[in-house]
Design an enzyme around this catalytic site. Structure first.
Site, PDB file in Angstrom:
ATOM      1  N   ASP A  33       0.845  -1.181   0.000  1.00 59.18           N
ATOM      2  CA  ASP A  33       0.000   0.000   0.000  1.00 59.18           C
ATOM      3  C   ASP A  33       0.884   1.235   0.000  1.00 59.18           C
ATOM      4  O   ASP A  33       1.962   1.229   0.574  1.00 59.18           O
ATOM      5  CB  ASP A  33      -0.907  -0.008   1.235  1.00 59.18           C
ATOM      6  CG  ASP A  33      -1.945   1.095   1.210  1.00 59.18           C
ATOM      7  OD1 ASP A  33      -2.416   1.453   0.110  1.00 59.18           O
ATOM      8  OD2 ASP A  33      -2.284   1.609   2.286  1.00 59.18           O
ATOM      9  N   ASN A  81      -9.103  -1.290  -4.683  1.00 59.98           N
ATOM     10  CA  ASN A  81      -8.355  -1.011  -5.912  1.00 59.98           C
ATOM     11  C   ASN A  81      -9.264  -0.915  -7.137  1.00 59.98           C
ATOM     12  O   ASN A  81      -8.964  -0.188  -8.078  1.00 59.98           O
ATOM     13  CB  ASN A  81      -7.296  -2.081  -6.178  1.00 59.98           C
ATOM     14  CG  ASN A  81      -6.147  -2.010  -5.208  1.00 59.98           C
ATOM     15  OD1 ASN A  81      -5.879  -2.967  -4.498  1.00 59.98           O
ATOM     16  ND2 ASN A  81      -5.469  -0.878  -5.147  1.00 59.98           N
TER      17      ASN A  81
END
Length: 120
Positions: A33, A81
């Site tokens: 991340d 995402n």
């Protein structure tokens, strides 16, 4: 604790003294991340950050067995995402495809295999 410093060429293992773990049972999980934010903060494209993240993952995967890590879990994609712009999602999937194509033979040679019990 495995710490990756993007300035360094490789991750560095810093064992936490209060957590005794047998090397054969060592499981490290990494949430991939912040690569897009990392790139943006350096005036790079978000996909350049994702590509740098893939290179960091490559270094971790290559050195993990030598550090006694028996199981390595990389959380590379989340449901969040899919809400990103289509071009960014396509770039992430392209990088993942390229990585898997390039690293499959290395993983086979090293005995690295996917967990066939996932997803549950």
């Amino acid at each position: 604790m495995l710490v990756h410093n993007p300035v360094l060429e490789k991750p560095v293992l810093h064992p936490h003294p209060s957590v005794p773990v047998a090397a054969s049972q060592l499981h490290v999980a990494i949430i991939c991340d912040g690569n897009g934010r990392w790139a943006t903060s350096r005036a790079l494209s978000r996909s350049a950050g994702h590509r740098a993240g893939a290179e960091a993952a490559r270094r971790v995967i290559r050195c993990a067995p030598h550090l006694g890590i028996h199981t390595l879990t990389l959380f590379a994609l989340s449901s969040a995402n899919w809400a990103r712009p289509a071009a960014e999602v396509a770039a992430i999937l392209q990088i993942l495809h390229e990585y898997l194509a390039a690293e499959t033979s290395h993983c086979l040679d090293e005995g690295i295999r996917p967990d066939h019990h996932w997803p549950p």
